[in-house]
Motif scaffolding. Structure first.
Motif, PDB file in Angstrom:
ATOM      1  N   THR A   7     -45.502 -41.757 -66.563  1.00  0.00           N
ATOM      2  CA  THR A   7     -44.406 -42.362 -67.325  1.00  0.00           C
ATOM      3  C   THR A   7     -44.755 -42.388 -68.810  1.00  0.00           C
ATOM      4  O   THR A   7     -45.931 -42.400 -69.181  1.00  0.00           O
TER       5      THR A   7
ATOM      6  N   GLN B 277     -44.837 -36.881 -60.157  1.00  0.00           N
ATOM      7  CA  GLN B 277     -43.461 -37.310 -60.399  1.00  0.00           C
ATOM      8  C   GLN B 277     -43.361 -37.761 -61.825  1.00  0.00           C
ATOM      9  O   GLN B 277     -44.269 -38.345 -62.368  1.00  0.00           O
TER      10      GLN B 277
ATOM     11  N   ARG C 177     -51.083 -38.658 -55.058  1.00  0.00           N
ATOM     12  CA  ARG C 177     -49.789 -38.570 -55.728  1.00  0.00           C
ATOM     13  C   ARG C 177     -49.894 -39.269 -57.072  1.00  0.00           C
ATOM     14  O   ARG C 177     -50.469 -40.365 -57.172  1.00  0.00           O
TER      15      ARG C 177
ATOM     16  N   LYS D 226     -47.174 -30.185 -56.980  1.00  0.00           N
ATOM     17  CA  LYS D 226     -46.223 -30.839 -56.065  1.00  0.00           C
ATOM     18  C   LYS D 226     -46.519 -32.329 -55.916  1.00  0.00           C
ATOM     19  O   LYS D 226     -45.761 -33.041 -55.286  1.00  0.00           O
ATOM     20  N   ASN D 227     -47.619 -32.782 -56.514  1.00  0.00           N
ATOM     21  CA  ASN D 227     -48.048 -34.166 -56.339  1.00  0.00           C
ATOM     22  C   ASN D 227     -47.797 -35.022 -57.573  1.00  0.00           C
ATOM     23  O   ASN D 227     -48.414 -36.066 -57.734  1.00  0.00           O
TER      24      ASN D 227
ATOM     25  N   SER E 186     -42.799 -32.672 -67.486  1.00  0.00           N
ATOM     26  CA  SER E 186     -42.058 -32.125 -66.342  1.00  0.00           C
ATOM     27  C   SER E 186     -42.130 -30.607 -66.327  1.00  0.00           C
ATOM     28  O   SER E 186     -42.337 -29.993 -65.273  1.00  0.00           O
TER      29      SER E 186
ATOM     30  N   ILE F  15     -47.784 -40.577 -60.558  1.00  0.00           N
ATOM     31  CA  ILE F  15     -46.514 -40.912 -61.195  1.00  0.00           C
ATOM     32  C   ILE F  15     -46.811 -41.080 -62.685  1.00  0.00           C
ATOM     33  O   ILE F  15     -47.587 -41.958 -63.073  1.00  0.00           O
TER      34      ILE F  15
ATOM     35  N   THR G 282     -45.632 -29.602 -65.321  1.00  0.00           N
ATOM     36  CA  THR G 282     -45.786 -29.833 -63.884  1.00  0.00           C
ATOM     37  C   THR G 282     -45.189 -28.682 -63.086  1.00  0.00           C
ATOM     38  O   THR G 282     -45.820 -28.161 -62.160  1.00  0.00           O
ATOM     39  N   GLN G 283     -43.990 -28.262 -63.458  1.00  0.00           N
ATOM     40  CA  GLN G 283     -43.319 -27.145 -62.772  1.00  0.00           C
ATOM     41  C   GLN G 283     -44.064 -25.831 -63.016  1.00  0.00           C
ATOM     42  O   GLN G 283     -44.266 -25.059 -62.087  1.00  0.00           O
TER      43      GLN G 283
END
Length: 135
Positions: free
Chosen positions: A112, A135, A108, A132-133, A123, A110, A126-127
């Motif tokens: 920032t 954030q 996963r 899916k991993n 974002s 993350i 990512t989409q």
């Protein structure tokens, strides 16, 4: 003449010629599907870079060498394991987080950054990539 980079445990073998477009690759953690996803990521990033300054314009033609392979080289030094959670602080255009997320879907990530418009692009990337991993 191609250069060969081999890690101590032989997890990664990457050969490349001086022309970044002529990569010869064989990496234990990359398969055909992941390579296609990385190629799609590179194309999307260049498209977005026209609107939001994610990487230097002069780096667009060298995106594989200067950004993608550079990001993946972390795997030569860190053995990613299923369930690992990795924090990418100051991700900018998604480096090194997005290439690593593609290569290691069992981890996963993350991502920032202090610049909201860059996070919005990340974002969207990512989409678009169906990750899916991240954030």
């Amino acid at each position: 003449m191609p250069r060969r980079i081999i890690t101590k445990d032989l997890r990664v073998v990457v050969e490349f010629q001086y022309s970044e477009r002529n990569y010869l690759h064989s990496a234990a953690f990359l398969n055909t599907e992941k390579m296609k996803q990385l190629e799609r990521f590179s194309k999307l990033l260049v498209e977005w870079n026209q609107q939001v300054n994610l990487i230097s314009r002069k780096d667009e033609t060298h995106i594989w060498l200067h950004h993608i392979w550079h990001s993946l080289s972390i795997a030569c030094f860190y053995p990613f394991k299923s369930g690992d959670v990795i924090l990418d602080v100051g991700t900018g255009g998604g480096f090194p987080g997005l290439p690593l997320a593609i290569a290691f879907p069992e981890c996963r990530f993350i991502l920032t950054d202090s610049i909201e418009k860059k996070i919005q692009v990340v974002s969207h990337l990512t989409q678009s990539l169906g990750l899916k991993n991240v954030q």
